[in-house]
Design a protein around this motif. Structure first.
Motif, PDB file in Angstrom:
ATOM      1  N   MET A   1       0.865  -1.182   0.000  1.00  0.00           N
ATOM      2  CA  MET A   1       0.000   0.000   0.000  1.00  0.00           C
ATOM      3  C   MET A   1       0.903   1.234   0.000  1.00  0.00           C
ATOM      4  SD  MET A   1      -2.941   1.006   2.741  1.00  0.00           S
ATOM      5  CE  MET A   1      -1.835   0.967   4.125  1.00  0.00           C
TER       6      MET A   1
ATOM      7  N   ILE B   1       2.139   4.639   1.044  1.00  0.00           N
ATOM      8  CA  ILE B   1       1.964   5.507   2.215  1.00  0.00           C
ATOM      9  C   ILE B   1       2.260   6.959   1.838  1.00  0.00           C
ATOM     10  CG2 ILE B   1       2.744   5.977   4.579  1.00  0.00           C
ATOM     11  CD1 ILE B   1       1.537   3.272   4.447  1.00  0.00           C
ATOM     12  N   GLN B   2       3.293   7.136   1.036  1.00  0.00           N
ATOM     13  CA  GLN B   2       3.738   8.490   0.696  1.00  0.00           C
ATOM     14  C   GLN B   2       4.371   8.456  -0.684  1.00  0.00           C
ATOM     15  OE1 GLN B   2       6.606   9.991   3.493  1.00  0.00           O
ATOM     16  NE2 GLN B   2       6.335  12.101   2.873  1.00  0.00           N
TER      17      GLN B   2
ATOM     18  N   VAL C   1       8.089  -0.520  11.187  1.00  0.00           N
ATOM     19  CA  VAL C   1       6.728  -0.222  10.728  1.00  0.00           C
ATOM     20  C   VAL C   1       6.408  -0.957   9.426  1.00  0.00           C
ATOM     21  CG1 VAL C   1       6.408   1.993  11.881  1.00  0.00           C
ATOM     22  CG2 VAL C   1       7.637   1.919   9.706  1.00  0.00           C
TER      23      VAL C   1
ATOM     24  N   ALA D   1       7.787  -1.117   6.394  1.00  0.00           N
ATOM     25  CA  ALA D   1       7.697  -0.235   5.239  1.00  0.00           C
ATOM     26  C   ALA D   1       9.026  -0.233   4.484  1.00  0.00           C
ATOM     27  CB  ALA D   1       7.344   1.188   5.674  1.00  0.00           C
TER      28      ALA D   1
ATOM     29  N   GLU E   1      11.253   1.934   1.226  1.00  0.00           N
ATOM     30  CA  GLU E   1      11.328   3.174   0.459  1.00  0.00           C
ATOM     31  C   GLU E   1      11.981   2.891  -0.891  1.00  0.00           C
ATOM     32  OE1 GLU E   1      12.730   7.335   2.041  1.00  0.00           O
ATOM     33  OE2 GLU E   1      14.452   6.280   1.199  1.00  0.00           O
TER      34      GLU E   1
ATOM     35  N   LYS F   1      10.125   9.642  -5.049  1.00  0.00           N
ATOM     36  CA  LYS F   1      10.367   8.765  -3.904  1.00  0.00           C
ATOM     37  C   LYS F   1       9.036   8.195  -3.439  1.00  0.00           C
ATOM     38  CE  LYS F   1      12.132  10.817  -0.278  1.00  0.00           C
ATOM     39  NZ  LYS F   1      13.055  11.545   0.613  1.00  0.00           N
TER      40      LYS F   1
ATOM     41  N   LEU G   1       7.136   5.703  -0.324  1.00  0.00           N
ATOM     42  CA  LEU G   1       7.158   4.907   0.904  1.00  0.00           C
ATOM     43  C   LEU G   1       5.992   3.939   0.810  1.00  0.00           C
ATOM     44  CD1 LEU G   1       8.468   4.463   3.704  1.00  0.00           C
ATOM     45  CD2 LEU G   1       6.753   6.039   4.628  1.00  0.00           C
TER      46      LEU G   1
END
Lengths: 78, 130
Positions: free
Chosen positions: B71, B73-74, B102, B104, B106, B124, B126
């Motif tokens: 998913m 996130i950012q 967490v 995650a 990048e 970029k 996340l």
């Protein structure tokens, strides 16, 4: 280093709230924008800023900002 | 998934993609739809919507990674040069960090236009592993 001050700046940046003031007693229930997805971004930003890594177990038991800052301090002094 | 893992793919900004984006989002700014207007602004043709590239990034995350349990996130993207209809873009993404605490990861990514080797955009991501 004033860890709480740095963490406050990270919270303001990630949560996009320039007026936010956190204290050691602050919890996610006190900050409207501190939801589960923002929590991921907060932890990522903290790890990057302080150049440290936490495990899932280490962050699982944080009850408030104070415990978060204590964990950062402990990592930095290790 | 490890730091340093690299993914590459090619995307064509096809007529179907352009028409689909116009039809769904209805951004008919003349820069994107009127060749004479685009010419007057110094572009050789109508400029493709930058956010078409975000759709390609979505395809990368949803379809090209080795797991479907993902998913966004950012996401950050910077555009460097215009893209025109039927341009082919070379996309590359490199895993730049992992955050086990967490769950995650990048990625840093970029798009290169294969017509002239110019960097079109970079950004970029996340990604949460759910």
């Amino acid at each position: 280093m004033d860890i709480l001050n740095d963490v406050n700046a990270i919270f303001r940046d990630v949560l996009e709230n320039d007026d936010l003031v956190i204290t050691p007693d602050t919890t996610s229930a006190d900050v409207e924008e501190w939801d589960s997805l923002n929590h991921i971004q907060l932890v990522v930003s903290i790890e990057k800023h302080f150049k440290l890594k936490f495990s899932a177990n280490e962050i699982r038991n944080w009850k408030n900002v104070g415990e978060m800052c204590d964990a950062i301090s402990l990592k930095l002094s290790a | 998934m490890q730091v340093g893992d690299k993914y590459q793919y090619e995307f064509e900004v096809s007529r179907e993609t352009y028409d689909g984006f116009l039809g769904i989002f209805n951004d008919r700014n003349p820069l994107h739809t009127d060749k004479s207007f685009a010419n007057s602004k110094g572009f050789k043709d109508v400029v493709m919507h930058g956010n078409i590239l975000n759709g390609f990034v979505s395809y990368f995350v949803g379809e090209l990674l080795p797991t479907k349990d993902v998913m966004i996130i950012q996401q950050e993207i910077k555009f460097h040069s215009p893209v025109f209809l039927e341009d082919t873009l070379s996309f590359s993404a490199t895993q730049s960090a992992i955050f086990e605490s967490v769950n995650a990861v990048e990625f840093k990514f970029e798009f290169i236009n294969k017509n002239d080797n110019r960097k079109v955009a970079k950004g970029k991501l996340l990604i949460g592993l759910i």
